[in-house]
Design an enzyme around this catalytic site. Sequence first.
Site, PDB file in Angstrom:
ATOM      1  N   HIS A 374     -11.459 -17.156  33.681  1.00 42.05           N
ATOM      2  CA  HIS A 374     -10.029 -16.812  33.583  1.00 42.05           C
ATOM      3  C   HIS A 374      -9.230 -17.752  32.691  1.00 42.05           C
ATOM      4  O   HIS A 374      -8.005 -17.604  32.609  1.00 42.05           O
ATOM      5  CB  HIS A 374      -9.370 -16.831  34.965  1.00 42.05           C
ATOM      6  N   LYS A 567       7.020 -16.582  36.259  1.00 43.66           N
ATOM      7  CA  LYS A 567       5.593 -16.934  36.322  1.00 43.66           C
ATOM      8  C   LYS A 567       5.523 -18.423  36.620  1.00 43.66           C
ATOM      9  O   LYS A 567       6.551 -19.118  36.595  1.00 43.66           O
ATOM     10  CB  LYS A 567       4.884 -16.600  35.012  1.00 43.66           C
ATOM     11  N   ARG A 568       4.320 -18.916  36.931  1.00 41.65           N
ATOM     12  CA  ARG A 568       4.192 -20.348  37.155  1.00 41.65           C
ATOM     13  C   ARG A 568       4.750 -21.132  35.965  1.00 41.65           C
ATOM     14  O   ARG A 568       4.623 -20.694  34.813  1.00 41.65           O
ATOM     15  CB  ARG A 568       2.723 -20.719  37.403  1.00 41.65           C
ATOM     16  N   LYS A 573       2.894 -21.821  28.898  1.00 41.91           N
ATOM     17  CA  LYS A 573       3.632 -20.559  29.056  1.00 41.91           C
ATOM     18  C   LYS A 573       5.007 -20.631  28.385  1.00 41.91           C
ATOM     19  O   LYS A 573       5.695 -19.629  28.223  1.00 41.91           O
ATOM     20  CB  LYS A 573       3.775 -20.203  30.538  1.00 41.91           C
ATOM     21  N   THR A 678      -0.819 -10.777  33.751  1.00 45.49           N
ATOM     22  CA  THR A 678      -0.821  -9.473  34.400  1.00 45.49           C
ATOM     23  C   THR A 678       0.599  -9.003  34.679  1.00 45.49           C
ATOM     24  O   THR A 678       0.836  -7.804  34.831  1.00 45.49           O
ATOM     25  CB  THR A 678      -1.617  -9.519  35.722  1.00 45.49           C
ATOM     26  N   LYS A 682       2.961  -5.286  34.626  1.00 42.13           N
ATOM     27  CA  LYS A 682       3.873  -4.829  35.690  1.00 42.13           C
ATOM     28  C   LYS A 682       5.244  -4.496  35.111  1.00 42.13           C
ATOM     29  O   LYS A 682       5.867  -3.503  35.493  1.00 42.13           O
ATOM     30  CB  LYS A 682       3.992  -5.910  36.775  1.00 42.13           C
TER      31      LYS A 682
HETATM   32  C1  TH1 Z   1      -4.978 -16.941  35.445  1.00 37.77           C
HETATM   33  C2  TH1 Z   1      -4.771 -16.942  33.947  1.00 37.77           C
HETATM   34  O1  TH1 Z   1      -3.994 -18.044  33.570  1.00 37.77           O
HETATM   35  C3  TH1 Z   1      -4.057 -15.643  33.553  1.00 37.77           C
HETATM   36  O2  TH1 Z   1      -3.922 -15.546  32.164  1.00 37.77           O
HETATM   37  C4  TH1 Z   1      -4.841 -14.432  34.074  1.00 37.77           C
HETATM   38  O3  TH1 Z   1      -4.099 -13.258  33.872  1.00 37.77           O
HETATM   39  C5  TH1 Z   1      -5.125 -14.574  35.563  1.00 37.77           C
HETATM   40  O4  TH1 Z   1      -5.770 -15.810  35.820  1.00 37.77           O
HETATM   41  C6  TH1 Z   1      -5.994 -13.461  36.094  1.00 37.77           C
HETATM   42  O5  TH1 Z   1      -7.109 -13.266  35.288  1.00 37.77           O
HETATM   43  C7  TH1 Z   1      -5.602 -18.178  35.985  1.00 37.77           C
HETATM   44  N1  TH1 Z   1      -5.251 -18.723  37.133  1.00 37.77           N
HETATM   45  C8  TH1 Z   1      -5.989 -19.835  37.440  1.00 37.77           C
HETATM   46  C9  TH1 Z   1      -5.874 -20.614  38.575  1.00 37.77           C
HETATM   47  C10 TH1 Z   1      -6.705 -21.704  38.750  1.00 37.77           C
HETATM   48  C11 TH1 Z   1      -7.643 -22.028  37.799  1.00 37.77           C
HETATM   49  C12 TH1 Z   1      -7.765 -21.271  36.653  1.00 37.77           C
HETATM   50  C13 TH1 Z   1      -6.922 -20.158  36.483  1.00 37.77           C
HETATM   51  S1  TH1 Z   1      -6.823 -19.032  35.199  1.00 37.77           S
HETATM   52  C14 TH1 Z   1      -6.581 -22.537  40.003  1.00 37.77           C
END
Ligand code: TH1
Length: 834
Positions: A374, A567-568, A573, A678, A682
């Site tokens: 991810h 978002k976070r 970002k 994502t 939405k």
């Molecule tokens: C997120 C990605 O940043 C985001 O771009 C993506 O859409 C989402 O995953 C789903 O695929 C991620 N969240 C985390 C959280 C942790 C470690 C790595 C990632 S990547 C704790």
Amino acid sequence: VEASIPEPQRETWRKHQAKPFADKDGFQRELVRHVETTLARSMFNCDESAAYSACALAFRDRLVYDWNRTQQRQTLADAKRVYYLSLEFLMGRALDNAMLNIGQKDIAKAGLAELGFRIEDVIEQENDAALGNGGLGRLAACFLDSLATLNYPAWGYGLRYRYGIFKQEIIDGYQVEVPDYWLDFNPWEFPRHDVTVDIQFYGHVVKTTDENGRVVHRWEGGETVKAVAYDVPIPGYGTSTTNNLRLWSSKAASGEFDFQKFNNGDYESSVADQQRAETISAVLYPNDNLDRGKELRLKQQYFWVAASLYDIVRRFKKSKRPWKEFPDQVAIQLNDTHPTLAIVELQRILVDIEGLGWDEAWDIVTRTFGYTNHTVLPEALEKWSVPLVQHLLPRHLQIIYDINLFFLQSVERQFPNDRDLLRRVSIIEETNPKMIRMAHLAIVGSHKVNGVAELHSDLIKTTIFKDFVDIYGPDKFTNVTNGITPRRWLHQANPRLSELIASKTGGYGFLTDLTQLNKLELHVNDADFRREWAEIKFNNKVRLAKYIKDTLGIAVNPNALFDVQVKRIHEYKRQQMNIFGAIHRYLTLKEMTPEERAKQQPRVSIFGGKAAPGYWMAKQIIHLINAVGEVVNNDKEIGDLLKVVFIPDYNVSKAEMIIPASDISEHISTAGTEASGTSNMKFVLNGGLIIGTCDGANIEITREIGDENIFLFGNLAENVEDLRHAHTYGGDWTLDPSLARVFEEIERGTFGNPQDFAAIISAVRDHGDYYLVSDDFHSYLETHKLVDEAYRDKEGWTTKSILSVARMGFFSSDRCINEYAEGIWNIEPLKGEE
Ligand code: TH1
């Protein structure tokens, strides 16, 4: 089998079996029964919270009925199942979702009204189940919804954190974290005190030989912690399939506390042991896209993985099949590298406990696992120190070394005399201390590796995992672009839009076949439809404006352009770029004559998101946003032309309110950094347009909806490396002049003490601008001008909005899950008679 009721008595059972309620009357009877018996209240002390509890219990009973039958059906069919291992499940609220998926929200609405409650108020009583940080955890939740809706035999496995992601308060403009204790009343979980697994930590390995002279390894000593299962029913939409999410909770293995110690008067340490055990599942680590390598985190990972595998293996063994059929019955998907120890644990079970040979076991292991990556951010790629793993999981370390040895030997045979290749792909990084590269272990132990959007999947193949493509060939690496569930993110979050779409597309079929949205294109010129479309957006904005007024005391005009970034908070970002843009807008407005000003498009800049508690820079960014809001929102000269709002405690349920109210949303990560995103999907699905970089799923969204319907800007991923190089080594790098002007104003103290914001500025001006804020700033501002112009043309905007929604069919998590099912898991749906 031993616990099942003999045939002669089953008739009596069937006569008394629970039947779900079917109409309003039945619902009301159940609700009142729960108020009066389960809650021991009456019509004289039933507040909204009690109404919620009773309503939830009534629907829970309804779910349990389908859930039990689904589990029986799946056991009987003995079909292949997928197990989705995720350290995060960001579920949000369950009641509304349950009512909609079962198809009885109308019954509940009418039933509650007659009993004196508004359904919206009852729904609002529920706390979010917030066992996740952001996109990764929410993706897992969308996947569970799709798996059940598509009738796939599937289980989720996770951790039952006592504290989910913290609640965020904003005090004097700063984030303050408050614990999220959410288990006081949770009707959606079922404790299974009879389903427990003893999990071992520490200790040592004894190497001996068995009666046949074979070498065996026994892991002995150390300490034991008990895993207790808690099950959560996951209803599918419009189907009786109700799958299971199993969350593990940790408990002291020796029962309550050590009576030996207790009787000896050592009260404190007897309780301390118990608390230490319970600490494992106590709290979710609040970092998104960051690995901090803490021992407790490793304990969480092994605890959850070992309990889940024990459970999966126990279920397989009931079928009495030979081991080689394990991968025909079981697919396990690793949601990022967090569960990678499962690979090692299964190898250990097969070799050390079941007595299989190494190669036979390893073949089973690699045919079982799939790994989803991810992120490419280096700080997020998990590494565990060898001494730590040696201490906590001594036998696992040996197995990891053996896996690595056999892997490197095969690479050596394939590419002789390439020492540097071996160094690069090794599971062990030869630093001091040595580190275990979990992504490498996950690749070596899986049969498929996927990224989460096209660009991201290409990037992992050409950068971080390039050597592995050379070794395994390209077929092991694939793409599955993320998706979202249209049930929660359209039907539940935006019921009026869903209803309008249904009226034009011939019913609610689009909720399970999202490509049917394309029928909307036929109506794009229908004047009444267009008016209703625009009206729904406006009403959603009115609702958000009211929320902002009620909770923050800021009056925003719903006729203004709502510009949203939720978002976070993370430098990649680029919320800092957004707030710099807002400052630039403010300065531009201030320099205008009143006549010029009157011609400008009013805007509301809306922010929301949590910063990891240890991420100091992210917290400074939150403070800057609030400081700018404080000045801008109180500037009489500016009035409605610009407002800056930070909505505290962004979470799933707030997203359901905010997203449908957006005109334009910001997805502006430095190109190549956001794997997918994502929320971009939405927003578009709810008729909001987006401004974004060529990053993650933005690229595929553009391809689907047409580049005339999206506002793209900024440098491309392929140029990022050179730009970064130029920042540090290029002599002629200069700060963008508009950005320089913004910095000047911050440093004059317009938004409070400039010292507070010095680090945010330095990161761009003095420390290499790693995220390319200055490089992209000009095109960002220019593109926002285009947004203003486009919004002025209300009819043109509505056309873009309708056509975009019509073309979003691809981004359903149903499509995504079908791709996993066919391309990676090899599983088939199993439907009950409805
Ligand atoms: C997120 C990605 O940043 C985001 O771009 C993506 O859409 C989402 O995953 C789903 O695929 C991620 N969240 C985390 C959280 C942790 C470690 C790595 C990632 S990547 C704790």
